[in-house]
Structures are given as structure tokens and as C-alpha cells.
Write a protein that holds these residues in place. Structure first.
Motif, PDB file in Angstrom:
ATOM      1  N   VAL A 154    -100.060  10.087  12.688  1.00  0.00           N
ATOM      2  CA  VAL A 154    -100.833   9.159  13.503  1.00  0.00           C
ATOM      3  C   VAL A 154    -100.001   8.661  14.683  1.00  0.00           C
ATOM      4  O   VAL A 154     -98.873   8.176  14.502  1.00  0.00           O
ATOM      5  N   PHE A 155    -100.602   8.760  15.868  1.00  0.00           N
ATOM      6  CA  PHE A 155     -99.969   8.262  17.094  1.00  0.00           C
ATOM      7  C   PHE A 155    -100.899   7.222  17.727  1.00  0.00           C
ATOM      8  O   PHE A 155    -101.593   7.492  18.711  1.00  0.00           O
ATOM      9  N   PHE A 156    -100.919   6.046  17.109  1.00  0.00           N
ATOM     10  CA  PHE A 156    -101.785   4.948  17.546  1.00  0.00           C
ATOM     11  C   PHE A 156    -101.126   3.648  17.087  1.00  0.00           C
ATOM     12  O   PHE A 156    -101.201   3.303  15.905  1.00  0.00           O
ATOM     13  N   PRO A 157    -100.440   2.937  17.990  1.00  0.00           N
ATOM     14  CA  PRO A 157     -99.611   1.798  17.593  1.00  0.00           C
ATOM     15  C   PRO A 157    -100.285   0.732  16.721  1.00  0.00           C
ATOM     16  O   PRO A 157     -99.610   0.176  15.836  1.00  0.00           O
ATOM     17  N   PRO A 158    -101.594   0.421  16.887  1.00  0.00           N
ATOM     18  CA  PRO A 158    -102.176  -0.590  15.996  1.00  0.00           C
ATOM     19  C   PRO A 158    -102.253  -0.173  14.527  1.00  0.00           C
ATOM     20  O   PRO A 158    -102.443  -1.014  13.657  1.00  0.00           O
ATOM     21  N   SER A 159    -102.113   1.104  14.257  1.00  0.00           N
ATOM     22  CA  SER A 159    -102.242   1.591  12.889  1.00  0.00           C
ATOM     23  C   SER A 159    -100.953   1.354  12.098  1.00  0.00           C
ATOM     24  O   SER A 159     -99.849   1.569  12.618  1.00  0.00           O
ATOM     25  N   PRO A 160    -101.072   0.982  10.809  1.00  0.00           N
ATOM     26  CA  PRO A 160     -99.868   0.870   9.979  1.00  0.00           C
ATOM     27  C   PRO A 160     -99.233   2.222   9.691  1.00  0.00           C
ATOM     28  O   PRO A 160     -98.136   2.278   9.128  1.00  0.00           O
TER      29      PRO A 160
END
Length: 211
Positions: free
Chosen positions: A30-36
Motif C-alpha cells: 500500500v502506497f497511501f499515507p493515511p492507511s495504517p
């Protein structure tokens, strides 16, 4: 044909190795900063190096810009890009720019939501039917939500496809039997806490995908 499985949101060598050991066909980064489950460049590079050539590395993005995609493709050695909340024209542009396989996520809550899939013909290589998250949710997926699988009854899929959303070891067998999904995708269903994968749950899920 056996159903293939993708374990998504892997963040540690131990859980990645568990996915590989128990037969995952694809692993998701995953490359999406809001994701843990978001990966730094260094961690993505470290994990990607552990993945053998026969297993596909899939990068997960939410309407990304070109710089984000290019950096992730390089660091994660990505074979495919899974795009959430990304219009067909933008998906086509990313596909042309990177030369990578594109998985277009279609968020599903009602039968009408499936009408979005045909627009990705020529722009994507696979449709990922995922559960629609509530309005205002911080994440587009990975929240353990599922949709009514009967919505897929009789649907003529415009592209190869995969099923996601609320799957776990207890229900994935039923999901495959009901929908005939050629590929299933799990994230929160193999976690002990948000973003924390569990090696035993990974093993159980992958075992449950096989007849």
C-alpha cells in the motif's frame, strides 16, 4: 481453475513470508499515507526483494500522482497497480506511462454501482469489485466491509476480475462458491488489529481458498 489469492497490505518480512509460504499468487503493498498499511520507500524495497518471480507484486494507490506511482514502481518492483477512486481516463494514462497491468477498483453497494466497470475497458486489465466504504471514510478499502455477493449474479464481467471486501477465512469459501471469483483479495480479514497482519490468519485464509 483454482482460485488465486492476494494478501494485501503486507508490511513486515514475517507476514510477507507467511503469504508466500502458504501460496499467495499476489502480494499487495500500500502506497497511501493515511492507511495504517502504508509503506515507506525503504520498507517497500526491502519487502519487494523477498518476493520470488512467480508471485506478483501489486501496488495499491488512491488516485495517485505520477511521482508517487513512479517512485513506488521502482521501490516496490511492481508488476501491477491497483487504483482506487481513479477515473478511467486517469487509469489509462497511468497504464500508458508505466506499462504496468492496471487493476481498477469498483466500489459496490448496489447493483447500479456495477455499471462503472465497463468504462475501464481499454484503460485497465482487471476489475476489483470492492465494498463501498461510507461517505467521508478515510480509507477506500481495508475496513472489513463486504457487499452482497448476489449482486454479481448473472453479471457479464467486461474484464478479468477479482473479489474484495470483508473476506476472511470463515467466508471466503462461500464467496468463491457463490461468485466464481477467479481471484480473491484480503487485507483486514487476516489482521489482529488495523494494519497488523497475523501469520496464522494468513495461513488459514489461503487454505480456505482451495477446494
Amino acid at each position: 481453475m483454482p482460485t488465486l489469492a492476494k494478501i494485501c497490505g503486507l508490511t513486515t518480512p514475517e507476514t510477507l513470508d507467511a503469504a508466500l509460504r502458504h501460496g499467495a499468487a499476489c502480494v499487495g503493498f500500500v502506497f497511501f499515507p493515511p492507511s495504517p498499511r502504508h509503506l515507506s520507500a525503504d520498507r517497500a524495497e526491502q519487502l519487494a526483494a523477498r518476493v520470488p518471480g512467480h508471485v506478483r507484486r501489486v501496488g495499491v494507490f488512491v488516485d495517485p500522482d505520477d511521482e508517487t506511482v513512479e517512485r513506488a514502481v521502482a521501490n516496490g518492483r511492481l508488476d501491477a497497480l491497483q487504483l482506487h477512486k481513479t477515473p478511467p481516463a486517469r487509469a489509462a494514462a497511468i497504464r500508458a506511462r508505466t506499462g504496468r497491468e492496471i487493476w481498477a477498483a469498483v466500489a459496490v453497494k448496489t447493483r447500479a454501482d456495477l455499471a462503472a466497470a465497463p468504462a475501464f475497458v481499454g484503460a485497465a486489465d482487471r476489475i476489483l469489485y470492492d465494498a463501498k466504504t461510507p461517505d467521508g471514510a478515510a480509507l477506500p478499502g481495508g475496513m472489513g466491509l463486504r457487499f452482497d455477493w448476489s449482486l454479481l449474479d448473472g453479471v457479464r464481467h467486461p474484464l478479468p476480475w477479482a473479489l474484495s471486501g470483508g473476506l476472511d477465512a470463515a467466508n471466503v469459501g462461500d464467496a468463491i462458491a457463490r461468485t466464481g471469483a477467479p481471484l480473491v483479495d484480503v487485507s483486514s480479514g487476516v489482521e489482529s488489529a488495523p494494519g497488523v497482519k497475523d501469520v496464522d490468519k494468513i495461513a488459514a485464509f489461503l487454505k480456505a481458498t482451495q477446494p
